[in-house]
Each structure stands twice: as C-alpha cells, then as structure tokens.
Write a protein that holds these residues in place. Sequence first.
Motif, PDB file in Angstrom:
ATOM      1  N   ASN A  35       0.818  -1.208   0.000  1.00  0.00           N
ATOM      2  CA  ASN A  35       0.000   0.000   0.000  1.00  0.00           C
ATOM      3  C   ASN A  35       0.854   1.261   0.000  1.00  0.00           C
ATOM      4  O   ASN A  35       0.508   2.260  -0.626  1.00  0.00           O
ATOM      5  CB  ASN A  35      -0.909   0.027   1.227  1.00  0.00           C
ATOM      6  CG  ASN A  35      -1.951  -1.074   1.181  1.00  0.00           C
ATOM      7  OD1 ASN A  35      -2.315  -1.539   0.105  1.00  0.00           O
ATOM      8  ND2 ASN A  35      -2.427  -1.497   2.339  1.00  0.00           N
ATOM      9  N   THR A  98      -8.544   4.479   4.097  1.00  0.00           N
ATOM     10  CA  THR A  98      -8.785   3.046   4.165  1.00  0.00           C
ATOM     11  C   THR A  98     -10.070   2.678   3.453  1.00  0.00           C
ATOM     12  O   THR A  98     -10.116   1.727   2.680  1.00  0.00           O
ATOM     13  CB  THR A  98      -8.856   2.563   5.634  1.00  0.00           C
ATOM     14  OG1 THR A  98      -7.528   2.401   6.102  1.00  0.00           O
ATOM     15  CG2 THR A  98      -9.570   1.247   5.747  1.00  0.00           C
ATOM     16  N   MET A 102      -9.924   0.491   0.187  1.00  0.00           N
ATOM     17  CA  MET A 102     -10.526  -0.837   0.337  1.00  0.00           C
ATOM     18  C   MET A 102     -11.536  -1.056  -0.782  1.00  0.00           C
ATOM     19  O   MET A 102     -11.534  -2.100  -1.439  1.00  0.00           O
ATOM     20  CB  MET A 102     -11.236  -0.874   1.695  1.00  0.00           C
ATOM     21  CG  MET A 102     -11.220  -2.179   2.427  1.00  0.00           C
ATOM     22  SD  MET A 102      -9.625  -2.923   2.606  1.00  0.00           S
ATOM     23  CE  MET A 102     -10.025  -4.517   1.927  1.00  0.00           C
ATOM     24  N   ARG A 128      -4.046  -2.704   5.463  1.00  0.00           N
ATOM     25  CA  ARG A 128      -4.705  -1.472   5.046  1.00  0.00           C
ATOM     26  C   ARG A 128      -4.736  -0.451   6.186  1.00  0.00           C
ATOM     27  O   ARG A 128      -4.381   0.708   6.025  1.00  0.00           O
ATOM     28  CB  ARG A 128      -6.123  -1.856   4.608  1.00  0.00           C
ATOM     29  CG  ARG A 128      -6.963  -0.844   3.926  1.00  0.00           C
ATOM     30  CD  ARG A 128      -6.383  -0.331   2.666  1.00  0.00           C
ATOM     31  NE  ARG A 128      -5.617   0.854   2.947  1.00  0.00           N
ATOM     32  CZ  ARG A 128      -4.776   1.415   2.140  1.00  0.00           C
ATOM     33  NH1 ARG A 128      -4.546   0.884   0.964  1.00  0.00           N
ATOM     34  NH2 ARG A 128      -4.126   2.489   2.487  1.00  0.00           N
ATOM     35  N   THR A 129      -5.143  -0.890   7.371  1.00  0.00           N
ATOM     36  CA  THR A 129      -5.265   0.045   8.484  1.00  0.00           C
ATOM     37  C   THR A 129      -3.887   0.486   8.985  1.00  0.00           C
ATOM     38  O   THR A 129      -3.717   1.632   9.388  1.00  0.00           O
ATOM     39  CB  THR A 129      -6.081  -0.567   9.642  1.00  0.00           C
ATOM     40  OG1 THR A 129      -5.524  -1.837   9.993  1.00  0.00           O
ATOM     41  CG2 THR A 129      -7.532  -0.775   9.235  1.00  0.00           C
ATOM     42  N   ASP A 132      -2.639   3.407   7.073  1.00  0.00           N
ATOM     43  CA  ASP A 132      -3.168   4.687   7.545  1.00  0.00           C
ATOM     44  C   ASP A 132      -2.336   5.247   8.688  1.00  0.00           C
ATOM     45  O   ASP A 132      -2.123   6.457   8.783  1.00  0.00           O
ATOM     46  CB  ASP A 132      -4.607   4.520   8.042  1.00  0.00           C
ATOM     47  CG  ASP A 132      -5.592   4.554   6.888  1.00  0.00           C
ATOM     48  OD1 ASP A 132      -5.149   4.749   5.750  1.00  0.00           O
ATOM     49  OD2 ASP A 132      -6.791   4.399   7.144  1.00  0.00           O
ATOM     50  N   SER A 176     -10.209   3.876  11.140  1.00  0.00           N
ATOM     51  CA  SER A 176      -9.823   3.179   9.913  1.00  0.00           C
ATOM     52  C   SER A 176     -10.640   1.902   9.746  1.00  0.00           C
ATOM     53  O   SER A 176     -11.044   1.546   8.642  1.00  0.00           O
ATOM     54  CB  SER A 176      -8.335   2.818   9.932  1.00  0.00           C
ATOM     55  OG  SER A 176      -7.557   3.967   9.790  1.00  0.00           O
ATOM     56  N   ALA A 180     -13.006   0.957   6.830  1.00  0.00           N
ATOM     57  CA  ALA A 180     -12.772  -0.292   6.102  1.00  0.00           C
ATOM     58  C   ALA A 180     -14.112  -0.997   5.901  1.00  0.00           C
ATOM     59  O   ALA A 180     -14.431  -1.468   4.802  1.00  0.00           O
ATOM     60  CB  ALA A 180     -11.818  -1.197   6.876  1.00  0.00           C
TER      61      ALA A 180
END
Lengths: 297, 328
Positions: A35, A98, A102, A128-129, A132, A176, A180
């Motif tokens: 990411n 996110t 996502m 993903r989180t 952030d 986040s 998500a």
Amino acid sequence: MTDVRTRLSSTTADDSQEIRTGSLIGDGLTVARRNLIKIRRVPDLLIFTTLQPIMFVLLFGYVFGALAGSGASVQSGYREFMMAGIFTQTIIFGATITGYMMAEDMQKGVIDRFRTLPMHPSAVLLGRTLTDVVNNVVVLVVMSVTGLIIGWRIHHGALHALWAYLLMLLFAYALSWVFAYVGLRVRSPEVVNNASFMIIFPVTFIANTFVPSQNMPVVLKQIAGWNPVSTITQSARENFGNLYALKSGQTHAAVDKQTAYTWALQHPDLYTLSWTAVLLAVFLPFATAAYKKAVAK
Amino acid sequence: MGDAVTADGLVKHYKDVKAVDGVSLRVPEGSVLGVLGPNGAGKTTTVRMLTTLIRPDAGAATVAGADVLRDPQAVRRSIGVSGQYAAVDEYLSGRENLEMVARLYHLPAKEAKARARELLRQFRLDDAANRPAKTYSGGMRRRLDLAGALVARPPVIFLDEPTTGLDPRSRGDMWDVINDLVGQGTSVLLTTQYLEEADRLADNIVVIDHGRIIAEGTADELKAQVGGERLEITVAEAERIADATRVLEVVGSGTVEADRHTRRLIVPVTGGTQSLLQAVRAFDEQAIAVQDIGIRRPTLDDAFLSLTGHKAVSDEADDFEQLAGQAS
Ligand SMILES: Nc1ncnc2c1ncn2[C@@H]1O[C@H](COP(=O)(O)OP(=O)(O)OP(=O)(O)O)[C@@H](O)[C@H]1O
Ligand SMILES: [Mg+2]
C-alpha cells in the motif's frame, strides 16, 4: 489427506518447500508495504498526505485567525489554539483513505490474487489500516513542522506531546476499521469518498476544533461537548499546553472551567480511549466479516 | 496415484442463471485436465469454486486432498492460480508484484527476490521489470499473472484461459512452461476455448456447456466419438458432381454428401490412403478433373461442433453470429 499433500509437494521441483499459512502480522506488513508503494506512485494520494495538511494549517490559521481579533498577538494565539483542532480533523480524514482504498481494491483483480494465497484472512485489513497509521504519522510530522513555522509551540514537554499524538493515532486507527467496513459495504471508491466527506465535515466542525465550543448555541454546544473529536482536541490542547493560547483575558482556572463543560471534556483521555475501544470492538469483527462476505459473492 | 483435484456435483446458480449445474471432474496427479467450453459455459465459475474464491451452492471438491469448503487454507497452500482476468497490482512493478506474491507464499526475502528475477526472465518481462504494471500491455499483464501462479512452485495449478490474448510466440512459450511444469510432476487444470490447445496440452478433456459436462475423455476418444476418417474432394466442374458421387459411393463406406455450390463431396471411408488412391484412379479413368482431394481426420473442432451443436468460439465470425442470434 495429508498424505496426498506431502506426496504432491515432494514431486515438484526439489528446491520447493512446504508452503505455510502466514501470520497476521507478517502478512499484514507485506500488504502494508504494498500500500505504501502505491501511495508513492499515485500523485493524488501523495498530495493528500503532504500538501493538503500544509494548506489546511495555513488557511485555517490565517483566515480564522482574523476572526479572533485584529491584534497580531491575538491572531498568533489563535493559530496556537487551532493546531490541536486541525491535527484532529486531518487525522480523521486520513482514516477515510482506508475506506476509499478498500473499495478500490475490491474492484481490482489483485484481491483475487490475495484470496487464493495462503495469507492470514485478516491480513489485507490489517495491512490497510496499518498503512493509515504510517500515513498519519507522516501527516502529523508535516503539520507539526508547518505549525512550528507559524508560531505554534509545545509547552509541556515531549512526553505530554507524544501522548497527544498517540491518542490521535489510536482514535484514527479505530476509525480506519470503521471506514474499512464502509468501504467493503459500499464498494464504490467515489461514493465512499463523498459519503465520508459528508459525515466527517460536520462531525469535525461541531466540536471545539476551530472555535471554543462553549460559545455555540446550546444544542450544538452539547453535541460538541460529547463529540470525541472535541475530547481528542481538548486532550491535545492540554498536553501541548495550548489551552490558554486564545487570548480571552481570563484566568487559567476560568478557561479550564469554561472549555471543559461536560464530563467527557473533563476526562478527555478516558472518554477518547473508551470510544476507541468500542469502535474497535465493533468494527474489527464487522469489517473482517464484511471482507469475507464481500469477496465470496 | 491419487487425484490432485476432485469435484463432485458442483453447483453454482446466480438467480436464474445456472452458471455451473452439477460438474464432476478429476485431475489425476501429475496430469493436465483441459476444461473446454464456449463463452458462458461455466469454466471460470468452476475454477473460482475450486480455488476457494466462491462457495458452491452444492457439491464437494478437494484439491491436493484438502476439502475446498472445510479447509480452504490448506487448499491455498497447495495451489497457484491465474484467473481469466489478470490479478496484478497495477501500481506495483512486475518485480514488486512477484516479490509480494512470493512473500505472501512465505518464501524468505532472499528467495523471493531470486524467484521473482527468475520468473521475470522466463516470461520475458525483464525489460519491463521495474515499471508499474499499469504501463504493461494486455499480454504482458497476462504473463505477469501467470508468473504469479508459479512463484511458489505449488503442486496444483489452475489456469483460466492462460493463452487468451497472447501473441503466437507467447502462446508457444506458455505451452512450453506448462509442459515443463507437468514434467516436474505438477498437476494442472486449465480452461480454454482453443481446441488445438486442449489437444496439445491436456491428458484429459472435459467439454462443458451451459454449466454441464457434455463429454469427457482423451482428445482421441473425443475425436472418435465424432466418427472416423472421411474423404474430401473438390471437383473442378459442377457438371461432374453426379459422376463423382457415383465413384465415391463405390469407394466410400457411407452416404456421400455433396455441395453444388462449393463443388465439394465428403464420404466416410475405412481404408485410409488405400481409399484415397482408389478414388484418384477412378477419377482419372473417368477424366473427372479434381481440384483438391484428401483424407480428413476429425479435429476437436468437429467433436466440439457435434457435441455442443454449435461451434467453439474460436474466431470472430462466430462471435458475431452468436451476438446476432442473441439480438434477434
Ligand atoms: N457473479 C455473477 N452473477 C451473475 N451471473 C454470473 C456471475 N458469474 C457468472 N455468471 C454467469 O454464469 C455463466 C457462466 O459464466 P462463466 O464466467 O463461468 O463462463 P465461462 O465459461 O468462464 O465463459 P468465458 O469463456 O466467456 O470466460 C454466464 O452465463 C455468466 O453470465
Ligand atoms: Mg471465463
């Protein structure tokens, strides 16, 4: 069962080894690294994390500063007051990345690749989180430097300041997961973006972020008083030592009393952490379930 | 030898579309199964169920001995997948894509790098290795995706239309890669619309249409289902078709089909080249001018046509025909 499997793998090239299922952290970090590469390659995202925070600090600091009064010291006082608020608002906007990413990932083929790999099932969400968090740290650094240039100061030492940053990051991390979940359910990056803007804007404005919320009309004042955005900001203001920067000609005790007009504002750390815990407890499993469901259509 | 893949009565319905409607198949270890079918036959849906991407509505399947429904993680430890639409990360370079996949198969960092380099070379992507996959052509993405399936050298590989969109050279390369894999003992399930490809690569073939298996066997078995050899002749003058038909009635072993328009005659024969020579002599004696003559063995195309009642969609013309048919 295992029989066939080992036999199968032993028949392939000699340098192959047993493939294993990954750990949450290990796979999560691999996804996070991916990411981050992406953020560097997409100019929009890069601007979002660097230029935008600078612009916000300058805009809010100087435009709203004019509202605080006409004296230079009043205006620089406002800029100091407002920093905690702009930190909080920006970090909360950061959490929406996110949701956006996502939703975007779900539309792209790469998610199919992930889903056929022996990854930990929650690694995509964790990665993903975590991205952030990294992003938010960069944002905080950029904003802090900008703030320092325009006169913002940390008055209560590094430890308190670190705690202020940490509290923001923790709350943003919980958010986040909320986004998500939203991203997985909504599935259209544009809609996620617009929807989060529609929600976050009022939520971060009906708070003590940019103006002393005790002066708001009573309904807004009460909403602001229980808004976790206000409590994060309040805590940061106290920890940075910016609470009295707004020149009002009042004693510190009076300012304390006026700004902390709800239980939440009197216990901002406890209140913020409770929100963080509740959001995580609800949305971590929700998002995980949504991820499983979303990809198994 | 066990079966690398088994499927029993797989079903997947989408509202009123019976995407897959009771598919059972087997891939013996170390062999290649070709799943052949026209557009919308249910090939991709079948592959997606076997690779844990979607859950079947009914039926059961195992991959490398692991139950697809009960133990999807064990399945994922044994498979490499290249779907119909390339599952590559556009923002990552080819190298970064492969290294990421290698890391997610849990190869150690050094090995991941080495493996990525090796595959980039093997798939002729080394020149483009360091630019984002977004800038790749369709065929390059496809190759990168295929490389992704092979990163960890898994024992079972699923390839959904692996050569669609590849130029002839890349297609040939791909066939070599698949042959190599099989040589190393890998089991492969591949789908294709190209009969030639199934003929070349697959040990066994299942033909599916409308979500059901309509035929299965080796390429030879399928061809045999369509019947034996035929003699095909094109005469030079349309007036001589009647005479030619009389000759072929003697030479052949069944009814003669004649087409006035193309001046072509077809008859089943049993004697192979003997029948051919016999026919040539007879035509010569009767001074019937022949433009073209030959023994034809049935191709998988013929098999496909006779099994599905429509042609395999291997050329554009058919696509148009189908579209026109749907529109009316
Ligand atoms: N998610 C879905 N929702 C609704 N219908 C679907 C879905 N996925 C597949 N179908 C339908 O199921 C049928 C089989 O589709 P599938 O993709 O498996 O065919 P295919 O054999 O792979 O075709 P192609 O050669 O075009 O790739 C088609 O009629 C398709 O429209
Ligand atoms: Mg398909």
